[in-house]
Structure formats: structure tokens, C-alpha cells
Design a protein around this motif. Structure first.
Motif, short mmCIF file in Angstrom:
data_model
loop_
_atom_site.label_atom_id
_atom_site.label_comp_id
_atom_site.label_asym_id
_atom_site.label_seq_id
_atom_site.Cartn_x
_atom_site.Cartn_y
_atom_site.Cartn_z
N UNK A 151 2.24 14.75 -13.46
CA UNK A 151 1.11 15.23 -14.25
C UNK A 151 0.74 16.67 -13.92
N UNK A 152 0.58 16.94 -12.64
CA UNK A 152 0.07 18.25 -12.22
C UNK A 152 1.23 19.18 -11.90
N UNK A 153 1.23 20.32 -12.53
CA UNK A 153 2.27 21.30 -12.29
C UNK A 153 1.93 22.17 -11.09
N UNK A 154 0.65 22.48 -10.91
CA UNK A 154 0.24 23.34 -9.81
C UNK A 154 -0.04 22.51 -8.55
N UNK A 155 0.38 23.00 -7.39
CA UNK A 155 0.17 22.25 -6.15
C UNK A 155 -1.31 22.00 -5.83
N UNK A 156 -2.18 22.93 -6.13
CA UNK A 156 -3.61 22.76 -5.86
C UNK A 156 -4.16 21.62 -6.70
N UNK A 157 -3.81 21.58 -7.96
CA UNK A 157 -4.26 20.49 -8.84
C UNK A 157 -3.64 19.16 -8.41
N UNK A 158 -2.43 19.22 -7.95
CA UNK A 158 -1.73 18.03 -7.52
C UNK A 158 -2.45 17.37 -6.34
N UNK A 159 -2.85 18.14 -5.36
CA UNK A 159 -3.54 17.62 -4.19
C UNK A 159 -4.89 17.04 -4.58
N UNK A 160 -5.60 17.75 -5.41
CA UNK A 160 -6.93 17.28 -5.86
C UNK A 160 -6.79 15.97 -6.63
N UNK A 161 -5.84 15.91 -7.52
CA UNK A 161 -5.61 14.72 -8.32
C UNK A 161 -5.21 13.54 -7.42
N UNK A 162 -4.36 13.80 -6.44
CA UNK A 162 -3.91 12.77 -5.52
C UNK A 162 -5.10 12.19 -4.73
N UNK A 163 -5.97 13.07 -4.26
CA UNK A 163 -7.14 12.61 -3.52
C UNK A 163 -8.06 11.77 -4.39
N UNK A 164 -8.25 12.19 -5.63
CA UNK A 164 -9.12 11.45 -6.54
C UNK A 164 -8.53 10.06 -6.84
N UNK A 165 -7.24 10.00 -7.08
CA UNK A 165 -6.60 8.71 -7.35
C UNK A 165 -6.68 7.80 -6.13
N UNK A 166 -6.46 8.36 -4.95
CA UNK A 166 -6.57 7.56 -3.72
C UNK A 166 -7.98 7.02 -3.57
N UNK A 167 -8.98 7.83 -3.91
CA UNK A 167 -10.38 7.38 -3.84
C UNK A 167 -10.60 6.21 -4.80
N UNK A 168 -10.06 6.32 -6.01
CA UNK A 168 -10.19 5.23 -6.98
C UNK A 168 -9.52 3.95 -6.46
N UNK A 169 -8.37 4.09 -5.87
CA UNK A 169 -7.64 2.93 -5.37
C UNK A 169 -8.42 2.27 -4.23
N UNK A 170 -9.00 3.06 -3.34
CA UNK A 170 -9.82 2.49 -2.26
C UNK A 170 -10.99 1.70 -2.83
N UNK A 171 -11.62 2.24 -3.85
CA UNK A 171 -12.74 1.54 -4.49
C UNK A 171 -12.27 0.24 -5.14
N UNK B 74 0.82 -1.21 0.00
CA UNK B 74 0.00 0.00 0.00
C UNK B 74 0.86 1.26 0.00
N UNK B 75 1.93 1.25 0.79
CA UNK B 75 2.82 2.41 0.81
C UNK B 75 3.50 2.60 -0.53
N UNK B 76 3.88 1.51 -1.16
CA UNK B 76 4.50 1.62 -2.48
C UNK B 76 3.52 2.19 -3.49
N UNK B 77 2.26 1.78 -3.40
CA UNK B 77 1.24 2.32 -4.29
C UNK B 77 1.07 3.82 -4.07
N UNK B 78 1.04 4.23 -2.81
CA UNK B 78 0.90 5.66 -2.51
C UNK B 78 2.08 6.45 -3.04
N UNK B 79 3.28 5.88 -2.88
CA UNK B 79 4.47 6.55 -3.39
C UNK B 79 4.40 6.69 -4.91
N UNK B 80 3.98 5.62 -5.57
CA UNK B 80 3.85 5.68 -7.03
C UNK B 80 2.81 6.71 -7.44
N UNK B 81 1.72 6.78 -6.70
CA UNK B 81 0.67 7.77 -7.02
C UNK B 81 1.23 9.18 -6.87
N UNK B 82 1.98 9.40 -5.81
CA UNK B 82 2.56 10.73 -5.59
C UNK B 82 3.49 11.11 -6.74
#
Length: 98
Positions: free
Chosen positions: A68-88, A54-62
Motif C-alpha cells: 500500500x505505502x510507497x514511502x517508508x515514512x508512511x509505511x511505518x505509520x500505517x504498520x503501527x496503526x494496523x498493529x494497534x487495530x489488531x491489538x484492540x 501472531x507472527x504470521x499476522x505481523x508478516x501479512x501486515x508487513x
């Protein structure tokens, strides 16, 4: 007819057999305890392996999000969305295992 010497030898033999049986039971109990400990340790190892994965997956997602995301705000949003997909996906995998 048995002599006194034969009775004495039989008593010694009986005592040795009794000692061997007692030793056998002690060793058997130790073996059962060792198997129980091994089983528990294997369960701990399996849980830790799952955590590492799980930690390796999170690291890969980061890494992906940072690429992908150049802006920090987009980066956080994208990270949360990907984590949600992974939980599902993990829920679906768990459901399929059962």
C-alpha cells in the motif's frame, strides 16, 4: 485342617499379590506423571501455536503495508496503526472468550 504345605502356598500367594499391588501402584504413579507431562506439553504447544499465528499476522501486515505505502515514512505509520487495530481486536476476542 490346613497342612504346612497349604500354609506355605498361601504365604507365597500372599507375597505375589503384595508384589502385584506394589507394581500396580508404581505403574499408576508413572501414568499420572505421564498425563501431567502431556498436559503441560499440550499447553506449551498451544502457546507456541498462538505465537506462530501472531507472527504470521505481523508478516501479512508487513506485506500489506509494503504494498500500500510507497514511502517508508508512511509505511511505518500505517504498520503501527494496523498493529494497534489488531491489538484492540485481540482484546475484544479475549473479552468475548471470558
Amino acid at each position: 485342617m490346613s497342612t504346612g504345605r497349604e500354609l506355605e502356598q498361601m504365604a507365597i500367594l500372599e507375597k505375589r499379590v503384595t508384589q502385584l499391588i506394589a507394581s500396580y501402584h508404581e505403574v499408576r504413579e508413572s501414568l499420572d506423571q505421564a498425563r501431567y507431562i502431556i498436559h503441560n506439553l499440550q499447553a506449551v504447544i498451544d502457546a507456541k501455536d498462538e505465537e506462530i499465528k501472531n507472527f504470521q499476522n505481523r508478516d501479512n501486515i508487513s506485506k500489506i503495508v509494503n504494498t500500500i505505502a510507497a514511502e517508508p515514512a508512511n509505511s511505518t505509520e500505517l504498520k503501527l496503526k494496523i498493529n494497534e487495530y489488531i491489538r484492540e481486536i485481540d482484546k475484544c476476542i479475549a473479552y468475548l472468550r471470558d
